[in-house]
Design an enzyme around this catalytic site. Structure first.
Site, PDB file in Angstrom:
ATOM      1  N   HIS A   1       5.464  -8.558  -4.174  1.00 55.90           N
ATOM      2  CA  HIS A   1       4.194  -9.002  -3.817  1.00 55.90           C
ATOM      3  C   HIS A   1       3.765 -10.354  -4.243  1.00 55.90           C
ATOM      4  O   HIS A   1       3.258 -10.615  -5.270  1.00 55.90           O
ATOM      5  CB  HIS A   1       3.228  -7.822  -4.651  1.00 55.90           C
ATOM      6  CG  HIS A   1       3.309  -6.573  -4.048  1.00 55.90           C
ATOM      7  ND1 HIS A   1       2.301  -6.047  -3.052  1.00 55.90           N
ATOM      8  CD2 HIS A   1       4.118  -5.642  -4.399  1.00 55.90           C
ATOM      9  CE1 HIS A   1       2.565  -4.814  -2.970  1.00 55.90           C
ATOM     10  NE2 HIS A   1       3.751  -4.307  -3.747  1.00 55.90           N
TER      11      HIS A   1
ATOM     12  N   GLU B   1       1.388 -12.191  -3.120  1.00 54.13           N
ATOM     13  CA  GLU B   1       0.120 -12.297  -3.094  1.00 54.13           C
ATOM     14  C   GLU B   1      -0.558 -12.200  -4.792  1.00 54.13           C
ATOM     15  O   GLU B   1      -1.778 -12.408  -4.806  1.00 54.13           O
ATOM     16  CB  GLU B   1      -0.434 -11.462  -2.189  1.00 54.13           C
ATOM     17  CG  GLU B   1      -0.786  -9.954  -2.486  1.00 54.13           C
ATOM     18  CD  GLU B   1       0.547  -9.150  -2.337  1.00 54.13           C
ATOM     19  OE1 GLU B   1       0.677  -7.953  -2.519  1.00 54.13           O
ATOM     20  OE2 GLU B   1       1.602  -9.826  -1.877  1.00 54.13           O
TER      21      GLU B   1
ATOM     22  N   ARG C   1      13.020   3.519   1.017  1.00 58.16           N
ATOM     23  CA  ARG C   1      11.413   3.717   0.379  1.00 58.16           C
ATOM     24  C   ARG C   1      11.276   4.175  -0.936  1.00 58.16           C
ATOM     25  O   ARG C   1      12.349   4.929  -1.040  1.00 58.16           O
ATOM     26  CB  ARG C   1      10.845   4.772   1.642  1.00 58.16           C
ATOM     27  CG  ARG C   1       9.377   4.811   1.219  1.00 58.16           C
ATOM     28  CD  ARG C   1       8.687   5.887   2.161  1.00 58.16           C
ATOM     29  NE  ARG C   1       7.253   6.518   1.765  1.00 58.16           N
ATOM     30  CZ  ARG C   1       7.124   7.401   0.977  1.00 58.16           C
ATOM     31  NH1 ARG C   1       8.120   8.338   0.661  1.00 58.16           N
ATOM     32  NH2 ARG C   1       6.039   7.892   0.847  1.00 58.16           N
TER      33      ARG C   1
ATOM     34  N   CYS D   1       6.297  -5.292   0.751  1.00 56.85           N
ATOM     35  CA  CYS D   1       6.310  -4.034   0.036  1.00 56.85           C
ATOM     36  C   CYS D   1       6.156  -2.923   1.361  1.00 56.85           C
ATOM     37  O   CYS D   1       7.012  -2.755   2.068  1.00 56.85           O
ATOM     38  CB  CYS D   1       5.395  -3.884  -0.914  1.00 56.85           C
ATOM     39  SG  CYS D   1       5.662  -2.285  -2.183  1.00 56.85           S
TER      40      CYS D   1
ATOM     41  N   GLY E   1       0.732  -1.225   0.001  1.00 62.19           N
ATOM     42  CA  GLY E   1       0.057  -0.041  -0.144  1.00 62.19           C
ATOM     43  C   GLY E   1       0.892   1.313  -0.123  1.00 62.19           C
ATOM     44  O   GLY E   1       1.895   1.217  -0.545  1.00 62.19           O
ATOM     45  N   GLU E   2       0.484   2.208   0.650  1.00 65.20           N
ATOM     46  CA  GLU E   2       1.089   3.405   0.774  1.00 65.20           C
ATOM     47  C   GLU E   2       1.632   3.625   2.388  1.00 65.20           C
ATOM     48  O   GLU E   2       0.847   3.651   3.156  1.00 65.20           O
ATOM     49  CB  GLU E   2       0.602   4.607   0.430  1.00 65.20           C
ATOM     50  CG  GLU E   2       1.280   5.731  -0.188  1.00 65.20           C
ATOM     51  CD  GLU E   2       2.212   6.544   0.811  1.00 65.20           C
ATOM     52  OE1 GLU E   2       3.545   6.769   0.535  1.00 65.20           O
ATOM     53  OE2 GLU E   2       1.737   6.967   1.950  1.00 65.20           O
ATOM     54  N   SER E   3       2.940   3.519   2.362  1.00 66.10           N
ATOM     55  CA  SER E   3       3.225   3.313   4.106  1.00 66.10           C
ATOM     56  C   SER E   3       3.176   4.489   4.652  1.00 66.10           C
ATOM     57  O   SER E   3       2.779   4.388   6.059  1.00 66.10           O
ATOM     58  CB  SER E   3       4.884   2.975   4.042  1.00 66.10           C
ATOM     59  OG  SER E   3       5.735   4.185   3.458  1.00 66.10           O
TER      60      SER E   3
ATOM     61  N   ILE F   1       6.443  -3.393  -7.284  1.00 63.30           N
ATOM     62  CA  ILE F   1       5.772  -2.055  -7.495  1.00 63.30           C
ATOM     63  C   ILE F   1       6.051  -1.069  -6.656  1.00 63.30           C
ATOM     64  O   ILE F   1       5.734  -1.022  -5.496  1.00 63.30           O
ATOM     65  CB  ILE F   1       4.108  -2.330  -7.564  1.00 63.30           C
ATOM     66  CG1 ILE F   1       3.469  -3.594  -8.223  1.00 63.30           C
ATOM     67  CG2 ILE F   1       3.383  -1.281  -7.940  1.00 63.30           C
ATOM     68  CD1 ILE F   1       2.185  -4.165  -8.015  1.00 63.30           C
ATOM     69  N   ARG F   2       6.750  -0.057  -7.210  1.00 66.98           N
ATOM     70  CA  ARG F   2       7.295   1.008  -6.381  1.00 66.98           C
ATOM     71  C   ARG F   2       7.793   0.612  -5.050  1.00 66.98           C
ATOM     72  O   ARG F   2       7.707   0.908  -3.871  1.00 66.98           O
ATOM     73  CB  ARG F   2       6.392   2.147  -6.066  1.00 66.98           C
ATOM     74  CG  ARG F   2       5.755   2.872  -7.578  1.00 66.98           C
ATOM     75  CD  ARG F   2       5.099   4.097  -7.336  1.00 66.98           C
ATOM     76  NE  ARG F   2       5.871   5.176  -6.635  1.00 66.98           N
ATOM     77  CZ  ARG F   2       6.561   6.083  -7.234  1.00 66.98           C
ATOM     78  NH1 ARG F   2       6.811   5.871  -8.470  1.00 66.98           N
ATOM     79  NH2 ARG F   2       7.246   6.805  -6.200  1.00 66.98           N
TER      80      ARG F   2
END
Length: 209
Positions: free
Chosen positions: A188, A190, A110, A81, A49-51, A139-140
């Protein structure tokens, strides 16, 4: 064989995908949004997600300190991630108002891949997993800048990816690590249908019970 109950932090990110992967790996998977739900699980997954957003939501939902406490008590945790970033004791390029859960003695950069390649895929040799290389989706993603002395590096970026691209500065950077009951990946699993990382974590939770 016992069936552990593993929570997936359900504030943001790939919650449904982790629940499905954990279920396929033999666990009872439940979303966690409240302290009472956290108290009932044998392990916790922190999804991508976005940390910075996730850290603020942990505070908003009054889960930050309870989760820190359970991690200090030895709750098994797996972070993918953004989850890796939250578990790291130290991050580079983070925001000053970002909260860390801690529990993993690593320095993490990050969005390490973000400015160069927003997302990419490659095969990784993953220590401790049978069945050959693991296909990994980034992903990023962060990477581990420096692992602590007690941290086991399970996978690193190859010099040349399986698609033929040179990894450049990313080559050799750790992207999967473990320290005791804490597991983290930059990528990821998943999203790929390969359940081996989740299977490893389910086994770690069983062993800790």
């Amino acid at each position: 064989m016992s069936t552990p109950t593993i929570g997936v932090l359900a504030l943001q990110g790939n919650v449904r995908e982790h629940v499905a992967a954990l279920t396929a790996a033999g666990a009872t998977a439940v979303p966690v949004r409240r302290e009472a739900e956290l108290a009932s699980v044998d392990g916790i997954v922190l999804p991508g997600g976005e940390s910075t957003t996730m850290s603020k939501l942990l505070d908003t939902f009054e889960l930050l300190e309870p989760l820190r406490d359970r991690l200090r008590e030895g709750l098994p945790a797996y972070g993918s991630c953004a989850g890796m970033i939250l578990l790291a004791d130290e991050i580079l390029d983070g925001r000053p108002d970002q909260h860390q859960l801690g529990g993993l003695d690593v320095v993490v950069r990050r969005n390490a891949f973000g400015r160069q390649v927003d997302s990419f895929e490659t095969d990784l040799e993953f220590t401790g997993l049978a069945g050959g290389p693991m296909h990994a989706v980034f992903i990023r993603a962060p990477w581990v800048e420096k692992p602590g002395a007690d941290v086991e590096v399970l996978a690193s970026v190859p010099e040349v990816t399986s698609t033929g691209l040179e990894a450049g500065e990313a080559a050799g950077r750790p992207v999967a690590v473990r320290q005791g009951p804490v597991l983290a990946t930059s990528f990821h699993p998943e999203l790929t249908g390969d359940r081996r990382v989740h299977g490893l974590f389910v086994d770690m939770v069983r062993a800790a019970r």
